[in-house]
Structures are given as C-alpha cells and as structure tokens.
Write a protein that holds these residues in place. Sequence first.
Motif, PDB file in Angstrom:
ATOM      1  N   LEU A  87       0.818  -1.216   0.000  1.00 47.88           N
ATOM      2  CA  LEU A  87       0.000   0.000   0.000  1.00 47.88           C
ATOM      3  C   LEU A  87       0.847   1.259   0.000  1.00 47.88           C
ATOM      4  O   LEU A  87       0.601   2.184  -0.768  1.00 47.88           O
ATOM      5  N   LEU A  91       1.899   1.624  -3.935  1.00 44.29           N
ATOM      6  CA  LEU A  91       0.758   2.486  -4.269  1.00 44.29           C
ATOM      7  C   LEU A  91       0.901   3.897  -3.700  1.00 44.29           C
ATOM      8  O   LEU A  91       0.107   4.773  -4.007  1.00 44.29           O
ATOM      9  N   ARG A  92       1.888   4.106  -2.843  1.00 45.55           N
ATOM     10  CA  ARG A  92       2.182   5.448  -2.282  1.00 45.55           C
ATOM     11  C   ARG A  92       0.978   6.069  -1.592  1.00 45.55           C
ATOM     12  O   ARG A  92       0.704   7.254  -1.742  1.00 45.55           O
ATOM     13  N   THR A  93       0.226   5.269  -0.866  1.00 48.62           N
ATOM     14  CA  THR A  93      -0.922   5.825  -0.154  1.00 48.62           C
ATOM     15  C   THR A  93      -0.446   6.493   1.128  1.00 48.62           C
ATOM     16  O   THR A  93       0.699   6.324   1.550  1.00 48.62           O
ATOM     17  N   ASN A  94      -1.353   7.243   1.727  1.00 49.77           N
ATOM     18  CA  ASN A  94      -1.091   7.887   3.002  1.00 49.77           C
ATOM     19  C   ASN A  94      -0.710   6.813   4.034  1.00 49.77           C
ATOM     20  O   ASN A  94      -1.479   5.903   4.313  1.00 49.77           O
ATOM     21  N   THR A  96      -0.306   6.828   7.262  1.00 49.65           N
ATOM     22  CA  THR A  96      -1.078   6.759   8.496  1.00 49.65           C
ATOM     23  C   THR A  96      -2.361   5.971   8.291  1.00 49.65           C
ATOM     24  O   THR A  96      -2.662   5.038   9.038  1.00 49.65           O
ATOM     25  N   VAL A  97      -3.115   6.338   7.254  1.00 53.09           N
ATOM     26  CA  VAL A  97      -4.394   5.671   7.036  1.00 53.09           C
ATOM     27  C   VAL A  97      -4.169   4.213   6.652  1.00 53.09           C
ATOM     28  O   VAL A  97      -4.905   3.320   7.081  1.00 53.09           O
ATOM     29  N   ALA A  98      -3.119   3.950   5.856  1.00 51.86           N
ATOM     30  CA  ALA A  98      -2.837   2.572   5.482  1.00 51.86           C
ATOM     31  C   ALA A  98      -2.547   1.726   6.721  1.00 51.86           C
ATOM     32  O   ALA A  98      -3.071   0.624   6.872  1.00 51.86           O
ATOM     33  N   SER A 101      -5.627   0.996   8.559  1.00 48.30           N
ATOM     34  CA  SER A 101      -6.462  -0.010   7.900  1.00 48.30           C
ATOM     35  C   SER A 101      -5.930  -1.402   8.222  1.00 48.30           C
ATOM     36  O   SER A 101      -6.690  -2.340   8.399  1.00 48.30           O
ATOM     37  N   GLU A 315       8.854   8.882  -4.911  1.00 46.34           N
ATOM     38  CA  GLU A 315       8.493   8.789  -6.312  1.00 46.34           C
ATOM     39  C   GLU A 315       9.673   9.288  -7.123  1.00 46.34           C
ATOM     40  O   GLU A 315      10.013  10.454  -7.091  1.00 46.34           O
TER      41      GLU A 315
ATOM     42  N   LEU B   7       2.524   4.139 -12.457  1.00 46.57           N
ATOM     43  CA  LEU B   7       1.523   5.106 -12.030  1.00 46.57           C
ATOM     44  C   LEU B   7       1.871   6.458 -12.618  1.00 46.57           C
ATOM     45  O   LEU B   7       3.005   6.894 -12.551  1.00 46.57           O
ATOM     46  N   GLY B 338     -12.228  -3.891   7.793  1.00 45.53           N
ATOM     47  CA  GLY B 338     -10.822  -3.552   7.594  1.00 45.53           C
ATOM     48  C   GLY B 338     -10.447  -3.622   6.127  1.00 45.53           C
ATOM     49  O   GLY B 338      -9.725  -2.764   5.619  1.00 45.53           O
ATOM     50  N   LEU B 341     -11.695  -0.570   4.335  1.00 43.03           N
ATOM     51  CA  LEU B 341     -10.807   0.572   4.549  1.00 43.03           C
ATOM     52  C   LEU B 341      -9.547   0.415   3.698  1.00 43.03           C
ATOM     53  O   LEU B 341      -9.079   1.350   3.050  1.00 43.03           O
ATOM     54  N   VAL B 345      -8.437   2.983   0.834  1.00 37.24           N
ATOM     55  CA  VAL B 345      -7.144   3.668   0.831  1.00 37.24           C
ATOM     56  C   VAL B 345      -6.443   3.436  -0.506  1.00 37.24           C
ATOM     57  O   VAL B 345      -5.929   4.358  -1.134  1.00 37.24           O
ATOM     58  N   VAL B 349      -5.580   5.885  -4.769  1.00 36.76           N
ATOM     59  CA  VAL B 349      -4.532   5.901  -5.787  1.00 36.76           C
ATOM     60  C   VAL B 349      -5.141   6.095  -7.166  1.00 36.76           C
ATOM     61  O   VAL B 349      -4.612   6.826  -7.996  1.00 36.76           O
ATOM     62  N   ARG B 352      -5.787   9.676  -7.810  1.00 36.97           N
ATOM     63  CA  ARG B 352      -4.648  10.560  -8.032  1.00 36.97           C
ATOM     64  C   ARG B 352      -3.793  10.153  -9.231  1.00 36.97           C
ATOM     65  O   ARG B 352      -3.110  10.959  -9.819  1.00 36.97           O
TER      66      ARG B 352
END
Lengths: 319, 368
Positions: A87, A91-94, A96-98, A101, A315, B7, B338, B341, B345, B349, B352
């Motif tokens: 993740l 996928l470079r997600t946030n 904290t949220v990852a 989760s 990135e 990406l 979970g 979520l 998340v 992607v 963006r």
Amino acid sequence: MNSNILVIIAASAILYGTPLFYAALGEVFAERSGVLNLGVEGMMLIGAVTGAWASQHLPGTSWLVVLLSILVGAIAAGLVALLHAFLVITLRTNQTVAGLSITIFAGALGLSSYFANVWHVAAHPVNHPIRILNVGGWADAPIVGPIFFSQTILTYASWVLVVLASIYLFRTRMGLNLRAVGESPATADAMGINVIKYRYGHTIFGGMLAGVGGVYYSLTIVPTWVDGMTKGAGWIAIALVIFGFWRPDMTLLGAYLFGALQSLSLTLKARNVHINGDILNALPFVLTIVILVALSSAWARKRLGAPAALGVPYEREER
Amino acid sequence: MKSPLRLERRLTQPRALGWQVPLVSIGGALLLGAVVLLLTGKNPIDVYWRIIQSGFASKTALRGTLVAATPLAFTGMCAAATFRIGIINIGGEGQFFVGAIGAAFVGIAMDGAPTSVILLSMILMGALMGSAYAALVGVLKAKFNTNEIITSLMLNYIAGILLDYLIFGSKSYLRDPRSMGFPTGKPLPKGSWWPTYNIGSAVIPFGFLLAIVIGASILFMYKRTRFGFEASVIADSPAAARYSGMRTRAKIISVMAISGALAGIGGATDVGNFRHVMDAKGLQLAGYGYTGIVVAALARFNPFSAVFVAIIIGGLTNAGYALQGPDFQSGLVGTLQGLILFTAVAGEVLMRYRIRVRNNEKNVAVAS
C-alpha cells in the motif's frame, strides 16, 4: 531477598517488556527505512493467534514446536506487513491511514479474532507455552537470579538481537544504506541503492518482529488466546521508537520501563498493596502521552534522529 | 527489473470517480474477503447472501441497520472532520465514550424534567465532553507538535479504563446500586429516552435524523464559510496559511474540538436512543470509533456522505450481530470492514494516478 519488591518489579519489567521490545525494534527498522507502520497492533495479534494455533496443532517435541510457533507467528505477521508495504511503497498511499487499515483489518475485532473463532484457538490453553527457564540452575541466586537467570528463551534472544541490530544499523554498509534511504531516498537512489527493495525488506522484517512480540503474548504472558490480548501494546511500541531515539539499545530500556508499568498492578496485587487497579492500568498510556509531549518539539525531534523522510512516499519521477 | 505497470499522476480528477472509486473499493474488499473465506473453508457467496439478507433485505433488518448506522454516522463525521485540516483524529472511540458518560449522567440526574429539555441537555453534554477530550489532543498538537495519532489513541485506552472504573472499579453515580454480582450501569429513566419515528414504513431513530442535519451543517461549514476555507488552506500548506496571517494553531484546536463534539454526540445517542444505559463493556466491544474511520475513508472524508455510507457499514455490522454464531464467526465483520478501509485507501490511488501499462522501449524508439 528474592521476594524483595524491587527485584520482582525488575524481573517482571523484563518479562513484560520483551514483547514490547520486539515490536518496537521492528518499528525501528521500518521507520529507519522511511516507512511509518501503524499496523503493529494488528501484526502482533496475527502473530499471537497463528502462534497459538501452531502450538496447538504442530507435532513434535516441545522445544521444536515452540520454535516453529514463533516462526509461524513471524511469517504470518510478515505477510500482513507485506500488505502494508504494498500500500505505502508501491501504491504510495497515506502511510497513516494505510497503517490504521491494517490494524482494523487484522486487529482485535478483525482477522485475528476471526481466525481464533474459526480454528477454535481460544478453546483450550496452548500445548507448548514458552517456559521461563532456569539458566544454569541460577534462578534462585539472590537478586540476579530472578532478573537475569529466569527469563524465557525469547528474552535471551532479544539481548543478542539488540547487539546485532545496533551493529547492523551503525557499523555495516547495509545499515548505512538503510539510514540513507530513510533520510533522503533521492540521494540514496542516486548512489545506486534500491530504495524500494530496502523499504520492502525492512517493513516486512519489522512486521515479523512484531509477530514474534505477539507470539510472546499468547505463549508466555497468557498462554491462552484472548481476543485483543495485546491491549494496545502495539501502539505503545510505536511510541517507544520515539522514546528510544530510533536506536535499538535505548528502545530496549524504554520497553523495560513500560514492562514494569504494565506488570505493576499484578505485582502490587500479589503483595496486597491496595491501589486501584484501573488507575495502574491507565499509567502506561498516560506516561506515553507525557513523554511524547516532552520529546515532540521540532528541536527535540531533530536532535533525537527521526529519519527525515519518515512517512514520505518516494516517487522517482517527482524529484 | 521494471514493473510492467506504472503510475502516472493525473492532472485533473474526473468528477465521476468520486462515486466510482468507493464502489470499486467495496467490490475489491468483497473479493479479498472471499479469498479469506475460501481459505477458512467457507462459501463466500453463501456468507455474502446472508449478510445482505439480514443487513438490508427486510423491514426489521433495515431497522436494525439504522440503529447500528447512527453511532457510525457520528464517528464517521468525527474522523472526516479533522481530515479536512490534514490532521488525523483516531480518538473518536474515546471521545464517544466520554460523550456517553456525560449524557448518561445528565439523563439520570435530570429525571423529571421535560423530555425535550433532557434531550437537548444530553446532546450538549455529550458534545461538550467529547470536544473537551479531543481539544486536549488539539492543544498538544498545536502547542508542542505532539503526534496526534498516538496521543488520541492513548486517550482511547484511557477512556476505556475510565468506563471500567466507573462501572466495575468504583461505586460511582453511574453504577446501578441494585446490580450485585455483575455490576452494570444505572438505567436511564423512561423520560430521558430519545424518540423514534415511524416515517412511512421505515422506523427512524431521532439520532439518525440528527446526524443528517449535523452532517449537512458541517459540510456547509467546510464548503461555504471562511472557517472552512482556512481549514483547507491549512491542510494544503500550513506554511502558506501562517504567512497569510491565519491563526493555524487556534484552528487546529477548534477543528479537533468540533470533531470530538461529533463523536461525543454519537455517545449521547448511544445512551439516549438505544441502550438507555452507560454500557461499559458493550461500548468497548463495539469499536464505533475505529469503524468510523472506515466510514469516513469510504465517504472520501466528506462529512455529509459519511452519514449515508454509515448505512452500508451499519448494515454489515447489524448483519454481524444478527448472524453471529457457530457458522458465522465474530471477527468476520471486522475483517470485512478492515478490508473495505484497505481498498478505500488503495482506491485513492486511482483518484490521483492513472495506471498505465509500460510501453516497451522498442515501440518508443519507432514512434520517435
């Protein structure tokens, strides 16, 4: 002399601090590579439940099963860490949220509890708990006996680990590369270091250590599975990394301090000292906040050595 | 080795993605959940069918779903509210607890007053308790730059211990003196119960209507007021906000307080509308605060959408309660939440970036 309350507190500080140390050391590795892993609590619980399952089902002699259970817990937690790595790194997600989760997915109300129910892990205690040893028959020696000679194999392993981890981080080429990746991934990339590989590797290895910490809960502290048995230890481990200045040796000391606090209510109850148990239970959490506030000014963070690129996805094309 | 996919950052975000991505996220979560189910020897289609049946497919199912959705609507708004200013409040759990404590206290103490007065006081008390608890995190964040994630989480555990203390560890005002063996909370007098309305064939709790109104006002605040504008500037660039003279610290604290108030009202709803008692164990087992984060992420941190997303997640929760048993293990619903979520998340992607198949080098050479 061995029933002296200070000796008991010191011995149980190590007993209860060991799983915190494993989880926190794992987080040190992940954060040194620039990955914030807030899924530690979930990874610990997955390690705990799979370790308990392995201890109930694997055949073999006791020590072999214990070893395999630790391995199973580590691998299962490592797989969860792989999810997190995918993740946040690919996928470079946030971050904290990852991480959240991961903890919600794997945590007390999630997959760990589901596995426990499907496999009936909670039905009976584990077959092969990790026992407290009597090293060289010295367990009854005054003062040092309970503190140093009657701990579990994982505690002794952690003492070796803290030395190895310090050497790795500060005295080897790979450790230097790792720190470079956490400080400035672009520079590290230009030097020819594979940033992605370092981040994946250390996040997964960190998750495996969290899994070992979890196994310690289900095989030593309470040798039976209980839903949500780590009770926030994973979060304290994340805070411990900050107290430990991202260094393995300081993290070990921090873990023992919190181990002492966690065991305090049990120790005092056994001694018939009447302090409200709830207040004692809240102590580790209150102290975490207090220390965090003390260490959290920008000046302190710089001095303490937080990796500069912590929490920032890399990135290559956006330099 | 290069991965075949890459990406590529989107320059513009098509509007339609705003609802497509959450739908894809839920679909992805169901697929991943099917893998977990298959690995543990269950039939995913059968399990999902039963979830739909007992979560959404009948009048009683929908009634239970709205009951489960109401607290989640509030904790979802709570998580969404701070995200708009670039802060993550995962203390919704603890703020929900203290809101429940405050509301239960008022509900019991004001026995005899007119129901509407009690109701209003319970809402205010819940909001006040929740916002004070969250403002603590905000003050630490604003004054000392303390990591709000860890402090708000520690406060969740502390609030949980406070619940235990009030019911199990002391003879507090909220503990029922008649409960001898296993201590329980003091039940609220009937006059403090919140109403439930029959609208058409639907049974709608007052708390849910309250959530819709509050959700709309919070969205208005963020979209149409100076306060909301400044909050979004702070989220995008705290430095730019400070240079232009915005009071970033004060704003952080007030956004945290608003967020906490939302969770606190959720706690009041739980006591007033549903349980009619401060249920220390039940509150801690429910995990409303954490599920609220799932709701908020799926609603893409839009407080008004969160109210409606809460119905979907609430249906899942409700189905979990209804089906729980030997062939529907507890923990499954949490796992699915979970995963939702998780995919929400990952779905960000898609918002963006565009995923492109990497052209192989030869083609590029020919083209140029």
